[in-house]
Design a protein around this motif. Sequence first.
Motif, mmCIF file in Angstrom:
data_model
loop_
_atom_site.group_PDB
_atom_site.id
_atom_site.type_symbol
_atom_site.label_atom_id
_atom_site.label_comp_id
_atom_site.label_asym_id
_atom_site.label_seq_id
_atom_site.Cartn_x
_atom_site.Cartn_y
_atom_site.Cartn_z
ATOM 1 N N UNK A 190 0.811 -1.131 0.097
ATOM 2 C CA UNK A 190 -0.125 0.146 -0.185
ATOM 3 C C UNK A 190 0.649 1.381 -0.179
ATOM 4 N N UNK A 191 2.226 1.074 0.130
ATOM 5 C CA UNK A 191 2.997 2.339 0.143
ATOM 6 C C UNK A 191 3.114 2.817 -1.182
ATOM 7 N N UNK A 192 3.130 4.196 -1.544
ATOM 8 C CA UNK A 192 3.227 4.642 -2.802
ATOM 9 C C UNK A 192 4.644 4.731 -3.286
ATOM 10 N N UNK A 193 4.811 4.249 -4.476
ATOM 11 C CA UNK A 193 6.007 4.419 -5.158
ATOM 12 C C UNK A 193 6.109 5.757 -6.090
ATOM 13 N N UNK A 194 7.133 6.301 -6.106
ATOM 14 C CA UNK A 194 7.622 7.714 -6.667
ATOM 15 C C UNK A 194 8.610 7.444 -7.892
ATOM 16 N N UNK A 195 8.628 8.366 -8.927
ATOM 17 C CA UNK A 195 9.938 8.531 -9.879
ATOM 18 C C UNK A 195 11.195 8.853 -9.081
ATOM 19 N N UNK A 196 12.094 8.657 -10.056
ATOM 20 C CA UNK A 196 13.563 9.075 -9.747
ATOM 21 C C UNK A 196 13.443 10.959 -9.440
ATOM 22 N N UNK A 197 14.159 11.515 -8.684
ATOM 23 C CA UNK A 197 14.102 12.818 -8.568
ATOM 24 C C UNK A 197 14.513 13.720 -9.577
ATOM 25 N N UNK A 198 13.748 14.976 -9.740
ATOM 26 C CA UNK A 198 14.514 16.108 -10.227
ATOM 27 C C UNK A 198 14.760 16.703 -9.008
#
Length: 315
Positions: free
Chosen positions: A276-284
């Motif tokens: 249920x944890x949200x994954x995010x893209x690599x950072x800018x």
Amino acid sequence: MDRYHQGSLAIQERVGVRALAEHVGRSIGPGIRDVAAAFLALQPHLVVGAADGAGRLWASLLTGPPGFVRATGPDRIAVRGGLPDGDPLAGALAADGTRVGTIALDPRTRRRMRLNGTLAVTPGGFAVAAEEVFSNCPKYLQKRQPLELVAEGPGTVRRSAALTPDQGRAVRAADTFFIATTAEAGGTDASHRGGMPGFVEVLSPTELRWPDYPGNAMFLTLGNLALDERAGLLFPDWEGGGLLQLSGRARTEFGADGGRGVRFRVEAVVQSLHPGRLRWSAPEYSPANPALPASPAGPAGPALPGSPHRGSTTR
């Protein structure tokens, strides 16, 4: 209204920003404005800082569909759900009267909002009666886009009294962490720290250090540490969904050149991955991030469990 306690005032005086802090501090109040309420309703995350039953400070991350955090009045928010089993603050968020600091940070827009107050348990979650509400500038916030939820499956929790080599490498690779601090009558606060990977140094399995970058001159975090060294750190694995939580004690170090840093002594470690944890893209990376004086530990170090790969601040 006394915006600052003696700890923050002492740091402001030492750094020479007392007048600026007084001006900036006028933005602190108990009221939740309409724009802040609208911002909260869009967020899938809420960082919460508090003390556990043994008095240790921790920072934890609540996740839910947008709307799981919402303003229910001019000085009150409601949160649906709670923390998963094994989180060190699960008990504290189920007890009336817990002093909490919260921060809602949106990596999509580099916006953030802090709300500190007192918790009351409600059916299906909890509410917080706000005592301090304010927004912060986008300095040191990395930009990210949401991807997907961590797949269903059993959660994993690992506990220790010191960092493992893999955890140390994950800390060195971090570009963001959150810190919970307290000052007894001044309540509990949760704040953000960001920079280029490598801005957090791992001096040993039980000792970290990071620079204190220029912020908004309020010095709420360092002010709390001047009165109470307890602190809780939260390192999210944005791309994998895992969390690394540290509890210990921190103190501010002032250099002869006017620079500042914080040294943190690890006392307890909790590493977890829950469905249920949200994954995010690599950072800018934020354009405000200072360059590091030495070759940083790049972002290729091991991630927390569950991460398929690896490629922010007010005071």
